[in-house]
Design a protein around this motif. Structure first.
Motif, PDB file in Angstrom:
ATOM      1  N   GLY A 100      84.921 166.352 176.516  1.00  0.00           N
ATOM      2  CA  GLY A 100      84.375 165.286 177.341  1.00  0.00           C
ATOM      3  C   GLY A 100      83.709 164.180 176.548  1.00  0.00           C
ATOM      4  N   LEU A 101      83.761 164.221 175.211  1.00  0.00           N
ATOM      5  CA  LEU A 101      83.091 163.211 174.403  1.00  0.00           C
ATOM      6  C   LEU A 101      83.833 161.876 174.493  1.00  0.00           C
ATOM      7  N   ASP A 102      83.142 160.873 175.008  1.00  0.00           N
ATOM      8  CA  ASP A 102      83.669 159.515 175.110  1.00  0.00           C
ATOM      9  C   ASP A 102      82.905 158.652 174.129  1.00  0.00           C
ATOM     10  N   MET A 103      83.588 158.175 173.102  1.00  0.00           N
ATOM     11  CA  MET A 103      82.903 157.347 172.115  1.00  0.00           C
ATOM     12  C   MET A 103      83.867 156.314 171.553  1.00  0.00           C
ATOM     13  N   GLN A 104      83.313 155.235 171.011  1.00  0.00           N
ATOM     14  CA  GLN A 104      84.122 154.200 170.391  1.00  0.00           C
ATOM     15  C   GLN A 104      84.298 154.416 168.885  1.00  0.00           C
ATOM     16  N   PHE A 105      83.641 155.426 168.361  1.00  0.00           N
ATOM     17  CA  PHE A 105      83.646 155.648 166.916  1.00  0.00           C
ATOM     18  C   PHE A 105      84.995 156.139 166.404  1.00  0.00           C
ATOM     19  N   TRP A 106      85.909 156.500 167.340  1.00  0.00           N
ATOM     20  CA  TRP A 106      87.247 156.894 166.911  1.00  0.00           C
ATOM     21  C   TRP A 106      87.954 155.740 166.190  1.00  0.00           C
ATOM     22  N   GLU A 107      87.506 154.505 166.417  1.00  0.00           N
ATOM     23  CA  GLU A 107      88.145 153.369 165.751  1.00  0.00           C
ATOM     24  C   GLU A 107      87.890 153.364 164.249  1.00  0.00           C
ATOM     25  N   SER A 108      86.910 154.113 163.793  1.00  0.00           N
ATOM     26  CA  SER A 108      86.638 154.215 162.355  1.00  0.00           C
ATOM     27  C   SER A 108      87.391 155.417 161.776  1.00  0.00           C
ATOM     28  N   PRO A 109      88.267 155.187 160.792  1.00  0.00           N
ATOM     29  CA  PRO A 109      89.020 156.301 160.215  1.00  0.00           C
ATOM     30  C   PRO A 109      88.283 157.033 159.103  1.00  0.00           C
ATOM     31  N   GLU A 115      77.486 164.636 160.663  1.00  0.00           N
ATOM     32  CA  GLU A 115      76.103 164.665 161.151  1.00  0.00           C
ATOM     33  C   GLU A 115      75.799 163.514 162.106  1.00  0.00           C
ATOM     34  N   ILE A 116      76.423 162.368 161.881  1.00  0.00           N
ATOM     35  CA  ILE A 116      76.139 161.196 162.695  1.00  0.00           C
ATOM     36  C   ILE A 116      76.444 161.437 164.176  1.00  0.00           C
ATOM     37  N   GLY A 117      77.346 162.381 164.454  1.00  0.00           N
ATOM     38  CA  GLY A 117      77.745 162.604 165.834  1.00  0.00           C
ATOM     39  C   GLY A 117      77.050 163.747 166.534  1.00  0.00           C
ATOM     40  N   ALA A 118      76.255 164.514 165.807  1.00  0.00           N
ATOM     41  CA  ALA A 118      75.661 165.717 166.406  1.00  0.00           C
ATOM     42  C   ALA A 118      74.804 165.427 167.628  1.00  0.00           C
ATOM     43  N   PRO A 119      73.922 164.420 167.602  1.00  0.00           N
ATOM     44  CA  PRO A 119      73.089 164.184 168.796  1.00  0.00           C
ATOM     45  C   PRO A 119      73.923 163.854 170.028  1.00  0.00           C
ATOM     46  N   GLU A 120      74.996 163.048 169.834  1.00  0.00           N
ATOM     47  CA  GLU A 120      75.809 162.659 170.978  1.00  0.00           C
ATOM     48  C   GLU A 120      76.599 163.835 171.529  1.00  0.00           C
ATOM     49  N   VAL A 121      77.159 164.662 170.651  1.00  0.00           N
ATOM     50  CA  VAL A 121      77.917 165.831 171.127  1.00  0.00           C
ATOM     51  C   VAL A 121      76.986 166.767 171.878  1.00  0.00           C
ATOM     52  N   ALA A 122      75.782 166.992 171.351  1.00  0.00           N
ATOM     53  CA  ALA A 122      74.833 167.894 172.002  1.00  0.00           C
ATOM     54  C   ALA A 122      74.367 167.348 173.349  1.00  0.00           C
ATOM     55  N   GLU A 123      74.177 166.038 173.426  1.00  0.00           N
ATOM     56  CA  GLU A 123      73.606 165.440 174.632  1.00  0.00           C
ATOM     57  C   GLU A 123      74.651 165.121 175.679  1.00  0.00           C
ATOM     58  N   ARG A 124      75.841 164.695 175.248  1.00  0.00           N
ATOM     59  CA  ARG A 124      76.828 164.143 176.167  1.00  0.00           C
ATOM     60  C   ARG A 124      77.915 165.126 176.582  1.00  0.00           C
TER      61      ARG A 124
END
Length: 392
Positions: free
Chosen positions: A48-57, A77-86
């Motif tokens: 269910g993770l919806d993010m725009q960061f996929w545009e960065s390879p 590590e940059i994505g851990a808070p969003e995965v945990a929260e979202r």
């Protein structure tokens, strides 16, 4: 503007629990201990993770669907808070990416090694209509770190999971189909002879967004006298002229799900030959929708439509198929083509897409979106009119 019930963005945790449970049942039949997915589509499907960061390879992201239990995230590590929260994911492993010399490979290998290994097989996005969102050299390093595991082609398993949509997924596809249908119907009032293909595409894109789409990622716009020579490039700065057929095809999204269908417009007065070709393709689309019932093979659906196109004088079919699957991606398996023996099953979302080249360089293509139901196909788009809408 038509007012419609807007599905919420995001899904309940129960949706992902059901997807994962069904996936694990299918994985057992494919003799897989786990699925390891790396792409935005599959990562989002299970998490269910919806993010725009996929545009960065720069950084790879990994999600493991084990044989039992919830998915496991191995992420920067940059994505851990969003995965945990979202998301509903709780088991999260991180590393301080980017680290080109070991960008999560050793951590990922350790997590996989810790899982029960009944079959010693891990499925990955290696096959049909799939790719890895990680460097191939890192995939080879991962395989070397786990010599007791086979990294198998997980595509057959993943597509079996994703081809049949849940009702919540279908709701999103239906909604974006209706948004685009309304915009298509309204378009002629905003265009006129002398405007360009680019003007037409821009006008449609703005209206689709205004009506509630999240994105308009695919929008060819092509015009030609009596028909179009191709359907994948454009728009250009070519001006719309009397006698042209204007073709537009949109892949727009809502909450991560696509519509994919086209419309044809008569610019001024078109030829009788173009009108007859359009009617033939419209009737072929009707036949395709009617034939799309549970138990039908994709190749038999192709044969039904192709026979009608041949009778209408088709010069050939360089597209190779007459429709395809639809969902988190603009095109997904199956394909309505010779040799595709996929059995239509309730819950599959498909395009019906016959095309007719009735004279050299003059093609008419129709496309609608449907979902397979026990009682026959449910049309998700608003059916194109039998006669082209006119631009004056």
């Amino acid at each position: 503007m038509t007012h419609r019930t807007i599905p919420p963005h995001g899904f309940a945790h129960s949706e992902f629990e059901a997807r994962t449970a069904r996936a694990q049942s299918i994985m057992r039949r494919h003799r897989l201990d786990a699925l390891l997915v790396t792409t935005a589509f599959d990562f989002r499907y299970f998490s269910g993770l919806d993010m725009q960061f996929w545009e960065s390879p720069t950084r790879p992201w990994f999600l493991i669907v084990p044989a039992n239990g919830k998915p496991i995230a191995v992420i920067p590590e940059i994505g851990a808070p969003e995965v945990a929260e979202r998301t509903w994911i709780q088991d999260i492993h991180t590393w301080p990416a980017p680290q080109p010399m070991d960008d999560g490979v050793s951590l990922l290998a350790n997590v996989i090694a810790s899982l029960p290994a009944k079959f010693k097989r891990v499925g990955m996005e290696l096959g049909r209509e799939m790719s890895l969102r990680m460097p191939v050299i890192d995939f080879l390093a991962l395989r070397d770190r786990l010599p007791g595991h086979e990294f198998a082609d997980g595509a057959p398993c993943i597509w079996e999971i994703r081809m049949v949509k849940t009702e919540a997924e279908i709701d999103r596809i239906r909604y974006i189909c209706q948004i685009a249908s309304d915009a298509y119907d309204a378009l002629p009032a905003s265009l006129s002879i002398g405007m360009t293909e680019r003007d037409a595409a821009r006008t449609l894109r703005v209206d689709i967004n205004r009506r509630g789409a999240d994105s308009v990622t695919f929008l060819p716009a092509i015009a030609g006298p009596g028909g179009v020579p191709q359907i994948i490039c454009g728009p250009s700065d070519r001006a719309l002229s009397d006698g042209d057929v204007l073709f537009l095809d949109t892949g727009s999204t809502f909450d991560g799900y696509f519509c994919d269908f086209d419309r044809n417009y008569a610019v001024g007065t078109i030829s009788d030959a173009a009108k007859r070709a359009h009617d033939a393709v419209w009737r072929t689309t009707e036949a395709g929708i009617a034939a799309a019932i549970p138990g039908m093979l994709c190749e038999d659906l192709f044969k039904i439509m192709n026979a009608m196109l041949v009778d209408a004088g088709s010069l050939g079919n360089n597209i190779g198929r007459l429709g395809h699957g639809l969902g988190k991606q603009l095109t997904e398996p199956p394909s309505h083509r010779l040799g595709d023996k996929t059995v239509l099953t309730p819950g599959m979302v498909l395009t019906i897409e016959p095309g007719l080249e009735y004279a050299p360089g003059k093609m008419i293509v129709h496309e609608e979106n449907i979902v397979i139901r026990d009682g026959g196909a449910e049309l998700l788009t608003t059916r194109a009119p039998r006669e082209m809408l006119q631009i004056t």
